[in-house]
Design a protein around this motif. Structure first.
Motif, short mmCIF file in Angstrom:
data_model
loop_
_atom_site.label_atom_id
_atom_site.label_comp_id
_atom_site.label_asym_id
_atom_site.label_seq_id
_atom_site.Cartn_x
_atom_site.Cartn_y
_atom_site.Cartn_z
N HIS A 20 0.93 -0.15 -0.13
CA HIS A 20 0.30 -0.68 -1.34
C HIS A 20 -1.16 -1.05 -1.07
O HIS A 20 -2.05 -0.70 -1.85
CB HIS A 20 1.08 -1.90 -1.84
CG HIS A 20 0.50 -2.54 -3.04
ND1 HIS A 20 0.55 -1.96 -4.29
CD2 HIS A 20 -0.17 -3.72 -3.20
CE1 HIS A 20 -0.05 -2.74 -5.15
NE2 HIS A 20 -0.50 -3.82 -4.52
N VAL A 21 -1.40 -1.72 0.04
CA VAL A 21 -2.77 -2.10 0.41
C VAL A 21 -3.61 -0.85 0.64
O VAL A 21 -4.78 -0.79 0.23
CB VAL A 21 -2.76 -3.03 1.65
CG1 VAL A 21 -4.15 -3.19 2.24
CG2 VAL A 21 -2.17 -4.38 1.29
N GLU A 22 -3.02 0.14 1.29
CA GLU A 22 -3.77 1.38 1.55
C GLU A 22 -4.14 2.07 0.24
O GLU A 22 -5.27 2.53 0.08
CB GLU A 22 -2.92 2.30 2.42
CG GLU A 22 -3.63 3.60 2.77
CD GLU A 22 -2.77 4.55 3.58
OE1 GLU A 22 -3.32 5.55 4.06
OE2 GLU A 22 -1.57 4.29 3.72
N ARG A 23 -3.19 2.14 -0.71
CA ARG A 23 -3.48 2.78 -2.00
C ARG A 23 -4.58 2.01 -2.74
O ARG A 23 -5.47 2.62 -3.32
CB ARG A 23 -2.21 2.86 -2.85
CG ARG A 23 -1.25 3.94 -2.39
CD ARG A 23 -0.10 4.12 -3.37
NE ARG A 23 0.73 2.93 -3.53
CZ ARG A 23 1.70 2.56 -2.73
NH1 ARG A 23 1.99 3.30 -1.67
NH2 ARG A 23 2.40 1.47 -2.96
N GLU A 24 -4.49 0.67 -2.71
CA GLU A 24 -5.53 -0.13 -3.35
C GLU A 24 -6.87 0.08 -2.68
O GLU A 24 -7.90 0.18 -3.34
CB GLU A 24 -5.16 -1.61 -3.31
CG GLU A 24 -4.14 -2.03 -4.34
CD GLU A 24 -3.91 -3.54 -4.33
OE1 GLU A 24 -4.54 -4.25 -3.51
OE2 GLU A 24 -3.09 -3.99 -5.14
N GLY A 25 -6.86 0.15 -1.34
CA GLY A 25 -8.10 0.38 -0.60
C GLY A 25 -8.72 1.73 -0.93
O GLY A 25 -9.94 1.84 -1.11
N ARG A 26 -7.88 2.75 -1.04
CA ARG A 26 -8.40 4.08 -1.39
C ARG A 26 -8.96 4.08 -2.81
O ARG A 26 -9.99 4.70 -3.07
CB ARG A 26 -7.31 5.13 -1.25
CG ARG A 26 -6.98 5.45 0.17
CD ARG A 26 -5.91 6.49 0.27
NE ARG A 26 -5.49 6.64 1.64
CZ ARG A 26 -5.16 7.78 2.18
NH1 ARG A 26 -5.18 8.87 1.48
NH2 ARG A 26 -4.80 7.83 3.44
N ALA A 27 -8.26 3.42 -3.73
CA ALA A 27 -8.75 3.35 -5.11
C ALA A 27 -10.08 2.60 -5.16
O ALA A 27 -11.01 3.02 -5.86
CB ALA A 27 -7.71 2.67 -6.00
N ASP A 28 -10.18 1.49 -4.41
CA ASP A 28 -11.45 0.74 -4.36
C ASP A 28 -12.55 1.60 -3.76
O ASP A 28 -13.68 1.62 -4.26
CB ASP A 28 -11.29 -0.54 -3.53
CG ASP A 28 -10.48 -1.60 -4.24
OD1 ASP A 28 -10.25 -1.47 -5.46
OD2 ASP A 28 -10.06 -2.57 -3.55
N ARG A 61 -13.70 4.14 -6.31
CA ARG A 61 -14.56 3.52 -7.34
C ARG A 61 -15.96 3.28 -6.78
O ARG A 61 -16.96 3.54 -7.45
CB ARG A 61 -13.94 2.21 -7.82
CG ARG A 61 -12.82 2.40 -8.83
CD ARG A 61 -12.45 1.08 -9.51
NE ARG A 61 -11.93 0.09 -8.60
CZ ARG A 61 -10.67 0.01 -8.20
NH1 ARG A 61 -9.80 0.88 -8.65
NH2 ARG A 61 -10.28 -0.93 -7.38
#
Length: 173
Positions: A129-137, A140
Protein backbone atom coordinates in the motif's frame (compact mmCIF):
# COMPACT_ATOMS: atom_id res chain seq x y z
CA UNK A 1 -20.56 -21.80 35.57
CA UNK A 2 -17.67 -20.18 37.43
CA UNK A 3 -15.14 -18.32 35.24
CA UNK A 4 -12.23 -20.25 36.73
CA UNK A 5 -13.67 -23.75 36.45
CA UNK A 6 -11.83 -26.09 34.06
CA UNK A 7 -14.99 -26.74 32.05
CA UNK A 8 -15.60 -23.00 31.61
CA UNK A 9 -12.01 -22.45 30.48
CA UNK A 10 -12.22 -25.43 28.10
CA UNK A 11 -15.46 -24.12 26.57
CA UNK A 12 -14.00 -20.65 26.16
CA UNK A 13 -10.88 -22.03 24.48
CA UNK A 14 -12.70 -24.42 22.16
CA UNK A 15 -15.34 -21.80 21.34
CA UNK A 16 -12.70 -19.36 20.15
CA UNK A 17 -12.12 -19.29 16.37
CA UNK A 18 -8.35 -19.59 16.76
CA UNK A 19 -8.77 -22.79 18.77
CA UNK A 20 -10.97 -24.39 16.15
CA UNK A 21 -8.10 -24.92 13.76
CA UNK A 22 -7.01 -28.42 12.94
CA UNK A 23 -3.69 -28.38 14.77
CA UNK A 24 -5.36 -27.29 17.99
CA UNK A 25 -7.99 -29.97 17.64
CA UNK A 26 -5.22 -32.50 17.10
CA UNK A 27 -3.40 -31.35 20.22
CA UNK A 28 -6.60 -31.43 22.26
CA UNK A 29 -7.45 -34.90 20.96
CA UNK A 30 -3.94 -36.10 21.69
CA UNK A 31 -4.17 -34.69 25.19
CA UNK A 32 -7.44 -36.50 25.81
CA UNK A 33 -6.00 -39.73 24.41
CA UNK A 34 -2.99 -39.20 26.67
CA UNK A 35 -5.14 -38.94 29.79
CA UNK A 36 -7.21 -41.93 28.69
CA UNK A 37 -4.11 -44.09 28.08
CA UNK A 38 -2.63 -43.05 31.44
CA UNK A 39 -5.82 -44.02 33.26
CA UNK A 40 -6.40 -47.23 31.30
CA UNK A 41 -2.75 -48.25 31.46
CA UNK A 42 -2.73 -47.70 35.21
CA UNK A 43 -5.95 -49.66 35.65
CA UNK A 44 -4.88 -52.55 33.41
CA UNK A 45 -1.32 -52.98 34.74
CA UNK A 46 -2.20 -53.37 38.43
CA UNK A 47 -3.71 -56.90 38.19
CA UNK A 48 -0.65 -58.17 36.27
CA UNK A 49 1.96 -56.51 38.45
CA UNK A 50 0.42 -56.71 41.96
CA UNK A 51 0.72 -60.53 42.08
CA UNK A 52 4.22 -60.73 40.63
CA UNK A 53 7.29 -61.30 42.80
CA UNK A 54 9.50 -58.17 43.19
CA UNK A 55 6.59 -56.03 41.93
CA UNK A 56 6.79 -52.30 42.55
CA UNK A 57 3.47 -51.35 40.96
CA UNK A 58 1.00 -52.78 43.47
CA UNK A 59 -1.88 -50.26 43.60
CA UNK A 60 -3.76 -47.88 41.30
CA UNK A 61 -2.18 -44.72 42.80
CA UNK A 62 1.30 -46.20 42.32
CA UNK A 63 0.33 -47.32 38.82
CA UNK A 64 -0.95 -43.84 37.99
CA UNK A 65 2.32 -42.27 39.15
CA UNK A 66 4.24 -44.89 37.17
CA UNK A 67 2.22 -44.16 34.00
CA UNK A 68 2.82 -40.41 34.31
CA UNK A 69 6.57 -40.79 34.74
CA UNK A 70 6.68 -43.38 31.96
CA UNK A 71 4.60 -41.34 29.48
CA UNK A 72 6.69 -38.25 30.13
CA UNK A 73 9.85 -40.35 29.71
CA UNK A 74 11.11 -39.27 33.12
CA UNK A 75 11.33 -42.83 34.45
CA UNK A 76 12.77 -42.34 37.92
CA UNK A 77 13.29 -46.07 38.26
CA UNK A 78 11.35 -46.31 41.50
CA UNK A 79 8.44 -48.07 39.76
CA UNK A 80 8.77 -50.47 36.85
CA UNK A 81 6.88 -53.45 35.44
CA UNK A 82 8.34 -56.91 36.01
CA UNK A 83 5.85 -58.99 33.98
CA UNK A 84 5.67 -59.36 30.20
CA UNK A 85 2.13 -57.93 29.98
CA UNK A 86 3.26 -55.05 32.21
CA UNK A 87 6.16 -54.30 29.90
CA UNK A 88 3.87 -54.37 26.85
CA UNK A 89 1.59 -51.90 28.61
CA UNK A 90 4.68 -49.81 29.41
CA UNK A 91 5.61 -49.73 25.71
CA UNK A 92 2.13 -48.51 24.80
CA UNK A 93 2.22 -45.82 27.50
CA UNK A 94 5.68 -44.68 26.34
CA UNK A 95 4.69 -44.52 22.66
CA UNK A 96 1.52 -42.61 23.43
CA UNK A 97 3.42 -40.20 25.68
CA UNK A 98 6.09 -39.53 23.07
CA UNK A 99 3.45 -39.15 20.34
CA UNK A 100 1.37 -36.72 22.37
CA UNK A 101 4.34 -34.52 23.17
CA UNK A 102 5.27 -34.58 19.48
CA UNK A 103 1.78 -33.54 18.42
CA UNK A 104 1.63 -30.77 21.02
CA UNK A 105 5.07 -29.50 19.98
CA UNK A 106 4.07 -29.57 16.31
CA UNK A 107 0.82 -27.74 17.13
CA UNK A 108 2.68 -25.07 19.03
CA UNK A 109 5.18 -24.66 16.20
CA UNK A 110 2.33 -24.45 13.68
CA UNK A 111 0.63 -21.78 15.74
CA UNK A 112 3.85 -19.76 16.09
CA UNK A 113 4.70 -20.04 12.40
CA UNK A 114 1.11 -19.23 11.45
CA UNK A 115 1.15 -16.13 13.65
CA UNK A 116 4.45 -15.00 12.16
CA UNK A 117 3.19 -15.65 8.63
CA UNK A 118 0.02 -13.68 9.36
CA UNK A 119 2.07 -10.74 10.63
CA UNK A 120 4.36 -10.99 7.59
CA UNK A 121 1.35 -10.94 5.22
CA UNK A 122 -0.05 -7.88 7.00
CA UNK A 123 3.33 -6.14 6.80
CA UNK A 124 3.66 -7.02 3.11
CA UNK A 125 0.17 -5.66 2.41
CA UNK A 126 0.99 -2.45 4.28
CA UNK A 127 4.28 -2.16 2.43
CA UNK A 128 2.49 -2.72 -0.90
CA UNK A 129 0.00 0.00 0.00
CA UNK A 130 2.80 2.40 0.90
CA UNK A 131 4.65 1.51 -2.29
CA UNK A 132 1.54 2.17 -4.43
CA UNK A 133 0.98 5.50 -2.67
CA UNK A 134 4.65 6.38 -3.15
CA UNK A 135 4.48 5.59 -6.86
CA UNK A 136 1.30 7.62 -7.25
CA UNK A 137 2.93 10.55 -5.40
CA UNK A 138 6.05 10.26 -7.56
CA UNK A 139 3.91 10.18 -10.73
CA UNK A 140 2.04 13.33 -9.62
CA UNK A 141 5.31 15.08 -8.83
CA UNK A 142 6.75 14.03 -12.20
CA UNK A 143 3.66 15.35 -14.02
CA UNK A 144 3.94 18.62 -12.10
CA UNK A 145 7.63 18.91 -13.03
CA UNK A 146 6.82 18.20 -16.69
CA UNK A 147 4.16 20.91 -16.62
CA UNK A 148 6.66 23.37 -15.09
CA UNK A 149 9.31 22.51 -17.64
CA UNK A 150 6.75 22.87 -20.43
CA UNK A 151 5.78 26.31 -19.09
CA UNK A 152 9.45 27.28 -18.77
CA UNK A 153 10.17 26.11 -22.33
CA UNK A 154 7.16 28.01 -23.54
CA UNK A 155 8.24 31.17 -21.69
CA UNK A 156 11.81 30.79 -22.93
CA UNK A 157 10.62 30.28 -26.46
CA UNK A 158 8.42 33.36 -26.25
CA UNK A 159 11.09 35.53 -24.67
CA UNK A 160 13.77 34.19 -26.99
CA UNK A 161 11.62 34.98 -29.98
CA UNK A 162 10.84 38.51 -28.76
CA UNK A 163 14.19 39.88 -27.57
CA UNK A 164 16.76 38.67 -30.11
CA UNK A 165 15.59 40.24 -33.37
CA UNK A 166 14.07 37.08 -34.71
CA UNK A 167 10.55 38.08 -34.08
CA UNK A 168 8.40 41.01 -33.12
CA UNK A 169 9.49 42.98 -30.10
CA UNK A 170 7.41 44.73 -27.51
CA UNK A 171 8.00 48.13 -29.00
CA UNK A 172 6.64 46.86 -32.30
CA UNK A 173 10.01 46.86 -34.11
Amino acid sequence: MAPLSPLFVLRRLLGNERWRRLHVKAAAGAGMAFVLVLLLGSWIIVPYEARAPRATITSFPLALWWSVETATTVGYGDLYPVTVPGRVIACVVMLVGISVFSVVTASLATWLVGSAAHRARRAAAALGHVEREGRADAARELRALHERFDRLEHLLARSHGHGNGHGPTEDGG
